[in-house]
Motif scaffolding. Structure first.
Motif: not given
Ligand code: ASP
Length: 429
Positions: A369-370, A404, A407, A411
């Protein structure tokens, strides 16, 4: 701080100043042993800011997607847009995993972790790795078509009331948009107008929230540092040092993804100057960095895509979908983390196992999940697919929050990049 809100500086500069000030305050608080003060008095401000963004994400997706789809006029356009979007999502995710594998096999960060340090990390973080992993297990056991089932809500209000059901909201909005589009416009004009007006209202609400972004990120970063460092910053720094080669390997992969892969794709297939792309995207990237959440960043990402000239029907389709299923940064990180853990345990992964990682990290990132930390939970699936114990996650927990943040930047950038590409592919001049 308040005068910062009123200055005429560009938004990304204001957010950067907020991040800088938050870092300073967090570090000073940790040094002076008053992290609890920051957690009591600043953390709530950060939480309110993230809550406001999340509050607007669902209504924004609903109204903007209906508004966007009703403007399409042609059902075939919708399905070809869907097919192209999924194709780009899939290709970039596989590319990200492969890049992660390439970098981690060259740098071999696992070789830099001594046996004593490995045992120390295992002992210290093993309890944390037991929590929350049932979800990953359940995801794995539910079979390949489960995402399809998850996408179709049985109750609209249930879907609307849950931030992790964004895909269900996307489904409903598309479904409704298609129905409105299929009726003669003289019968639906008032509904179309209503969604158009609601869209403008929610976007204005996003602007209001973003006016407080510098203070919001200031509070988020200060409390994050206070949380991580606690009152023993020396210990936190020591852990960071021990895992620095691993962390730098992930960062190297992420930077290559941004500066090589996205830059090339935006220029060659998006017809945009990468410099402009990154400049316009910077508020969304900084927010992704501060919140570690693609979902919370979605409203701002939609605004940035608009500024990039991506048409409404494209951005409102691609970005909510991307915030839920397209996680290039997460998949790259999962590949690096898996191989790092294998290396630290002295296990050499075969080519077949590395290929398995390409498959499972792609799936696991789709299932993440985001929200903060989701990628680490789903890492269990990738570890197990190559015969590693999920307890190996204990080795990477200490630096996960920082990774996190990074990344998540990749994303959300990947989602916007896809929107630019699809927009061009669908005929933008
Ligand atoms: N925190 C990241 C996101 O919201 C997801 C992850 O834990 O990689 O895109």
């Amino acid at each position: 701080m308040l005068s910062l809100l009123k200055t005429r500086l560009p938004m990304h500069i204001k957010i950067m100043l907020g991040i800088g000030a938050g870092t300073l305050v967090g570090l000073l608080a940790a040094r002076w042993g008053c992290s609890s003060f920051v957690l009591t008095w600043l953390k709530p401000l950060g939480t309110v800011f993230v809550n406001l963004l999340k509050l607007l994400a669902v209504p924004l997706v609903l109204v903007s997607l209906v508004d966007g789809v009703t403007g399409l006029r042609d059902l075939r356009k919708l399905s070809s847009m869907g097919g192209r979007t999924l194709l780009i999502f899939l290709c970039t995710t596989v590319l990200a995993v492969s890049l992660g594998l390439g970098v981690v096999n060259i740098v071999r960060p696992g070789d830099y972790l001594s046996t004593e340090r490995r045992e120390d990390l295992k002992a210290r973080f093993s309890t944390q790795t037991d929590q929350g992993f049932d979800n990953a297990q359940a995801f794995k056991e539910r079979g390949p078509l489960s995402p399809l089932v998850d996408m179709v809500p049985d109750n609209l209000f249930h879907a609307l009331s849950n931030n992790t059901s964004m895909l269900q909201v996307v489904f409903f909005a598309l479904f409704m948009g298609v129905a409105i589009m299929s009726l003669p416009s003289d019968q639906t004009q008032s509904v179309r107008d209503l969604f158009g007006q609601l869209n403008r209202i929610v976007l204005l609400m996003v602007d209001y929230v973003m006016a407080f972004a510098p203070i919001g990120v200031f509070a988020l970063i200060a409390s994050l540092i206070a949380d991580l460092a606690g009152n023993d910053p020396a210990k936190a720094l020591e852990l960071l040092g021990a895992l620095s080669v691993y962390a730098l390997t992930v960062v190297l992969g992420l930077v290559l993804m941004l500066l090589v892969v996205y830059t090339t794709l935006v220029r060659v297939f998006g017809g945009l100057s990468p410099r402009r792309f990154f400049r316009v995207m910077s508020p969304a990237q900084l927010l992704a960095f501060s919140t570690s959440s693609s979902n919370a960043t979605l409203p701002v990402n939609l605004e940035c895509a608009e500024k990039l000239g991506v048409r409404e029907e494209v951005r409102t389709f691609v970005l909510p979908l991307g915030a839920t299923v397209n996680m290039d940064g997460t998949s790259l990180y999962q590949a690096v983390a898996t191989v790092f853990i294998a290396q630290a345990f002295g296990t050499d992964l075969t080519w077949a196992q590395q290929l398995t990682i390409v498959l499972t990290a792609t799936l696991a990132s789709i299932g993440s999940a985001g929200v903060p930390g989701a990628g680490m939970v789903m890492l269990v699936i990738v570890l197990q697919s190559v015969g590693l114990e999920s307890a190996g996650i204990a080795l990477i927990v200490a630096v996960d929050r920082i990774l996190d943040m990074m990344r998540t930047v990749v994303n959300v950038t990947g989602d916007a990049m896809t929107a630019v590409l699809v927009d061009r592919w669908m005929g933008r001049k």
